[in-house]
Design a protein around this motif. Sequence first.
Motif, PDB file in Angstrom:
ATOM      1  N   SER A 132       0.983  -1.106  -0.016  1.00  0.00           N
ATOM      2  CA  SER A 132       0.164   0.034   0.042  1.00  0.00           C
ATOM      3  C   SER A 132       1.008   1.329   0.006  1.00  0.00           C
ATOM      4  CB  SER A 132      -0.892   0.061   1.142  1.00  0.00           C
ATOM      5  OG  SER A 132      -1.311   1.205   1.625  1.00  0.00           O
ATOM      6  N   THR A 133       0.643   2.111  -0.893  1.00  0.00           N
ATOM      7  CA  THR A 133       1.544   3.487  -0.863  1.00  0.00           C
ATOM      8  C   THR A 133       1.259   4.105   0.415  1.00  0.00           C
ATOM      9  OG1 THR A 133      -0.204   4.687  -2.177  1.00  0.00           O
ATOM     10  CG2 THR A 133       1.488   3.641  -3.559  1.00  0.00           C
ATOM     11  N   ASN A 134       0.082   4.278   0.933  1.00  0.00           N
ATOM     12  CA  ASN A 134      -0.175   4.959   2.429  1.00  0.00           C
ATOM     13  C   ASN A 134       0.861   4.213   3.379  1.00  0.00           C
ATOM     14  OD1 ASN A 134      -2.164   6.761   1.318  1.00  0.00           O
ATOM     15  ND2 ASN A 134      -3.230   6.711   3.212  1.00  0.00           N
ATOM     16  N   ALA A 186      -2.075  -4.785  -1.360  1.00  0.00           N
ATOM     17  CA  ALA A 186      -2.755  -4.772  -0.290  1.00  0.00           C
ATOM     18  C   ALA A 186      -3.444  -3.204  -0.059  1.00  0.00           C
ATOM     19  CB  ALA A 186      -2.135  -4.874   1.039  1.00  0.00           C
ATOM     20  N   GLY A 187      -3.918  -2.759  -0.967  1.00  0.00           N
ATOM     21  CA  GLY A 187      -4.504  -1.122  -1.084  1.00  0.00           C
ATOM     22  C   GLY A 187      -5.709  -1.171  -0.227  1.00  0.00           C
ATOM     23  N   ARG A 188      -5.526  -0.041   0.709  1.00  0.00           N
ATOM     24  CA  ARG A 188      -6.417   0.218   1.784  1.00  0.00           C
ATOM     25  C   ARG A 188      -7.364   1.224   1.499  1.00  0.00           C
ATOM     26  NH1 ARG A 188      -4.557   2.340   6.060  1.00  0.00           N
ATOM     27  NH2 ARG A 188      -2.354   2.755   5.465  1.00  0.00           N
ATOM     28  N   GLY A 189      -8.882   1.312   1.857  1.00  0.00           N
ATOM     29  CA  GLY A 189      -9.795   2.084   1.747  1.00  0.00           C
ATOM     30  C   GLY A 189     -10.189   2.597   2.975  1.00  0.00           C
ATOM     31  N   ARG A 190     -11.417   3.638   3.096  1.00  0.00           N
ATOM     32  CA  ARG A 190     -11.697   4.139   4.313  1.00  0.00           C
ATOM     33  C   ARG A 190     -12.201   2.983   5.179  1.00  0.00           C
ATOM     34  NH1 ARG A 190     -15.453   7.561   3.949  1.00  0.00           N
ATOM     35  NH2 ARG A 190     -15.010   8.539   5.757  1.00  0.00           N
ATOM     36  N   LEU A 191     -12.309   3.295   6.420  1.00  0.00           N
ATOM     37  CA  LEU A 191     -13.034   2.555   7.490  1.00  0.00           C
ATOM     38  C   LEU A 191     -12.494   0.730   7.442  1.00  0.00           C
ATOM     39  CD1 LEU A 191     -16.516   3.829   7.150  1.00  0.00           C
ATOM     40  CD2 LEU A 191     -15.142   4.457   8.807  1.00  0.00           C
ATOM     41  N   SER A 214     -10.788  -2.790   1.998  1.00  0.00           N
ATOM     42  CA  SER A 214      -9.609  -2.903   1.127  1.00  0.00           C
ATOM     43  C   SER A 214      -9.907  -1.943  -0.210  1.00  0.00           C
ATOM     44  CB  SER A 214      -9.284  -4.351   0.731  1.00  0.00           C
ATOM     45  OG  SER A 214     -10.525  -4.772   0.190  1.00  0.00           O
ATOM     46  N   PHE A 215      -9.145  -1.658  -0.970  1.00  0.00           N
ATOM     47  CA  PHE A 215      -9.317  -1.060  -2.331  1.00  0.00           C
ATOM     48  C   PHE A 215      -8.478  -1.672  -3.412  1.00  0.00           C
ATOM     49  CE2 PHE A 215      -8.263   2.628  -5.197  1.00  0.00           C
ATOM     50  CZ  PHE A 215      -9.257   3.167  -5.218  1.00  0.00           C
ATOM     51  N   CYS A 216      -9.368  -2.117  -4.262  1.00  0.00           N
ATOM     52  CA  CYS A 216      -8.975  -2.629  -5.560  1.00  0.00           C
ATOM     53  C   CYS A 216      -7.897  -1.963  -6.382  1.00  0.00           C
ATOM     54  CB  CYS A 216     -10.205  -2.975  -6.341  1.00  0.00           C
ATOM     55  SG  CYS A 216     -10.036  -4.234  -7.497  1.00  0.00           S
ATOM     56  N   LEU A 244      -4.284   4.777 -11.179  1.00  0.00           N
ATOM     57  CA  LEU A 244      -3.094   5.425 -10.427  1.00  0.00           C
ATOM     58  C   LEU A 244      -3.281   5.494  -8.911  1.00  0.00           C
ATOM     59  CD1 LEU A 244      -1.271   7.786 -11.696  1.00  0.00           C
ATOM     60  CD2 LEU A 244      -2.658   9.342 -10.414  1.00  0.00           C
ATOM     61  N   TYR A 245      -2.325   5.190  -8.279  1.00  0.00           N
ATOM     62  CA  TYR A 245      -2.245   4.868  -6.773  1.00  0.00           C
ATOM     63  C   TYR A 245      -1.171   5.880  -6.265  1.00  0.00           C
ATOM     64  CZ  TYR A 245      -4.854   1.110  -8.752  1.00  0.00           C
ATOM     65  OH  TYR A 245      -5.836   0.131  -9.561  1.00  0.00           O
ATOM     66  N   MET A 246      -1.632   6.645  -5.479  1.00  0.00           N
ATOM     67  CA  MET A 246      -0.373   7.524  -5.044  1.00  0.00           C
ATOM     68  C   MET A 246      -0.627   8.072  -3.688  1.00  0.00           C
ATOM     69  SD  MET A 246      -0.105  11.438  -6.925  1.00  0.00           S
ATOM     70  CE  MET A 246       0.604  12.814  -6.493  1.00  0.00           C
ATOM     71  N   SER A 247       0.221   8.279  -2.923  1.00  0.00           N
ATOM     72  CA  SER A 247       0.259   9.023  -1.559  1.00  0.00           C
ATOM     73  C   SER A 247       1.395   9.788  -1.558  1.00  0.00           C
ATOM     74  CB  SER A 247       0.553   7.925  -0.482  1.00  0.00           C
ATOM     75  OG  SER A 247      -0.498   6.862  -0.513  1.00  0.00           O
ATOM     76  N   VAL A 248       0.926  10.932  -0.820  1.00  0.00           N
ATOM     77  CA  VAL A 248       1.696  12.231  -0.548  1.00  0.00           C
ATOM     78  C   VAL A 248       1.944  12.743   1.066  1.00  0.00           C
ATOM     79  CG1 VAL A 248       2.024  14.563  -1.063  1.00  0.00           C
ATOM     80  CG2 VAL A 248       0.628  13.425  -2.565  1.00  0.00           C
ATOM     81  N   ARG A 287     -21.477   6.633 -10.247  1.00  0.00           N
ATOM     82  CA  ARG A 287     -20.435   5.585 -10.277  1.00  0.00           C
ATOM     83  C   ARG A 287     -19.025   6.374  -9.712  1.00  0.00           C
ATOM     84  NH1 ARG A 287     -20.670   0.896 -13.630  1.00  0.00           N
ATOM     85  NH2 ARG A 287     -22.924   0.779 -14.524  1.00  0.00           N
ATOM     86  N   LYS A 288     -18.285   5.347  -8.584  1.00  0.00           N
ATOM     87  CA  LYS A 288     -17.203   6.114  -8.227  1.00  0.00           C
ATOM     88  C   LYS A 288     -15.928   5.985  -9.248  1.00  0.00           C
ATOM     89  CE  LYS A 288     -14.542   4.789  -3.963  1.00  0.00           C
ATOM     90  NZ  LYS A 288     -14.456   4.561  -2.487  1.00  0.00           N
ATOM     91  N   LEU A 289     -15.112   7.064  -9.173  1.00  0.00           N
ATOM     92  CA  LEU A 289     -14.147   7.195  -9.991  1.00  0.00           C
ATOM     93  C   LEU A 289     -12.890   6.976  -9.130  1.00  0.00           C
ATOM     94  CD1 LEU A 289     -12.980   8.133 -12.828  1.00  0.00           C
ATOM     95  CD2 LEU A 289     -12.930  10.401 -11.937  1.00  0.00           C
ATOM     96  N   GLY A 332     -11.158   7.315  -4.855  1.00  0.00           N
ATOM     97  CA  GLY A 332     -11.318   7.267  -3.438  1.00  0.00           C
ATOM     98  C   GLY A 332     -10.164   8.029  -2.717  1.00  0.00           C
ATOM     99  N   ILE A 333     -10.255   8.629  -1.740  1.00  0.00           N
ATOM    100  CA  ILE A 333      -9.065   9.252  -0.885  1.00  0.00           C
ATOM    101  C   ILE A 333      -9.265   8.727   0.192  1.00  0.00           C
ATOM    102  CG2 ILE A 333      -8.091  11.562  -0.497  1.00  0.00           C
ATOM    103  CD1 ILE A 333      -9.631  12.822  -2.696  1.00  0.00           C
ATOM    104  N   LEU A 334      -8.058   8.495   1.146  1.00  0.00           N
ATOM    105  CA  LEU A 334      -7.806   8.024   2.371  1.00  0.00           C
ATOM    106  C   LEU A 334      -6.714   8.965   3.093  1.00  0.00           C
ATOM    107  CD1 LEU A 334      -8.176   5.928   4.630  1.00  0.00           C
ATOM    108  CD2 LEU A 334      -6.256   4.642   3.582  1.00  0.00           C
ATOM    109  N   VAL A 364      -1.930  11.899   2.447  1.00  0.00           N
ATOM    110  CA  VAL A 364      -3.008  11.609   1.677  1.00  0.00           C
ATOM    111  C   VAL A 364      -2.734  10.802   0.523  1.00  0.00           C
ATOM    112  CG1 VAL A 364      -4.476  13.067   0.162  1.00  0.00           C
ATOM    113  CG2 VAL A 364      -3.353  14.124   1.781  1.00  0.00           C
ATOM    114  N   GLY A 365      -3.756   9.684   0.509  1.00  0.00           N
ATOM    115  CA  GLY A 365      -3.635   8.462  -0.370  1.00  0.00           C
ATOM    116  C   GLY A 365      -5.025   8.712  -1.387  1.00  0.00           C
ATOM    117  N   ILE A 366      -4.386   8.564  -2.654  1.00  0.00           N
ATOM    118  CA  ILE A 366      -5.664   8.771  -3.634  1.00  0.00           C
ATOM    119  C   ILE A 366      -5.599   7.555  -4.606  1.00  0.00           C
ATOM    120  CG2 ILE A 366      -3.875  10.459  -4.689  1.00  0.00           C
ATOM    121  CD1 ILE A 366      -6.626  11.692  -5.889  1.00  0.00           C
ATOM    122  N   GLY A 367      -6.492   6.876  -5.069  1.00  0.00           N
ATOM    123  CA  GLY A 367      -6.690   5.990  -5.943  1.00  0.00           C
ATOM    124  C   GLY A 367      -7.570   6.404  -6.935  1.00  0.00           C
ATOM    125  N   ILE A 368      -7.342   6.287  -8.272  1.00  0.00           N
ATOM    126  CA  ILE A 368      -8.001   6.931  -9.319  1.00  0.00           C
ATOM    127  C   ILE A 368      -8.187   5.659 -10.553  1.00  0.00           C
ATOM    128  CG2 ILE A 368      -8.701   8.302 -10.965  1.00  0.00           C
ATOM    129  CD1 ILE A 368      -6.836  10.615  -9.587  1.00  0.00           C
TER     130      ILE A 368
END
Length: 327
Positions: A90-92, A116-121, A124-126, A132-136, A183-185, A187-189, A206-210
């Motif tokens: 997971s980038t986060n 092992a991408g992570r979403g809120r709560l 998991s995040f597919c 594009l999977y990015m963390s800052v 439809r979801k484009l 998610g941000i964690l 800040v993790g963002i998956g597009i």
Amino acid sequence: MTTEEVLKLLQASPAHISGEQISKSLNISRAAVWKAVKQLQQAGYEIEAAPRRGYRLASVPDRLDAAKIAACLPDHPWLPNLQIFEEIGSTNTYAKQLAAEGAPGGTVILAERQTAGRGRLGRSFCSEPGGLYMSVILRPSEKPESLMHLTAAAAVAAMRAVEESCGVKADIKWTNDLVVGRRKLCGILTELSMDFDTRLVDAVIVGIGINCNQTSLDPAISDMATTLRHETGAAVDRNLLAANLVCAFYALSETLLSQKENWLRRFRERCITPGQDVMLLRGGEVRYAHAEAIGPDAELIVRLPDGSAESIASGEVSVRGMYGYTN
Ligand code: BTN
């Protein structure tokens, strides 16, 4: 060098360009043109070769590339701390680890895919290839309470970067999903790491998956998600998108409080949740309400069935008619 020049000519020609034209323009032999075309094809460029008509660049390789991102961001202060991974858990999680080891604000982690991408709560995040999977890592000096709205500001920053990169006008589903239609484009964690002695925020990740260029989505999400490729009808340039995200998050980090009125106005204009029936989920408790407005700190103001109003700052808010919430 010849290969780059051939590529430039192909990029400048929407129709076919003959081998003879290329060899004359660059003053090289036809064999050298053919060799350059072969090299480009091996590097992932799709180049059609048609008898008598010549060559046409059909698509460019869809790879994250630090040099291409840097070319869109000359001298950007965050470029020295950009890392790209072919695969990562997971980038986060990795960014959090780097932040704990002292990595500076503006460290940017990108990955082609996450295992092992992570979403809120805790979800998991597919994270299949093509997204594009990015963390800052941000190192704000504000107190935690001033940062509660960072999540909403991040949605506005991501929305702007998407629109500038490929023209897709996404909306926001409170608090920080980007959606197109229903439809979801994206998610941000957002995750905070606190210094308990000073009571200040040590780092924010800040993790963002597009969803970008995936040709198909995991069946678990395909009914409720969309991709930029689907919305535009063609693959999008993920390097340009990554560069625009870096710019947008840099601007956010510099102006989070001073530009609050601006981003809050954009958030209110584009957040589709007010006016909808919602399901509120917090700590295992489910409640139903009608969303009415966005408050002064980007919180969601809802009306409960007993007529009382409540300000929601955290937890899950599902919108009726979206993401499978229908009854
Ligand atoms: C959500 O929709 O619940 C938030 C999803 C956030 C996904 C991104 S992808 C990059 C970064 N790394 C992670 O593990 N998660 C975030």
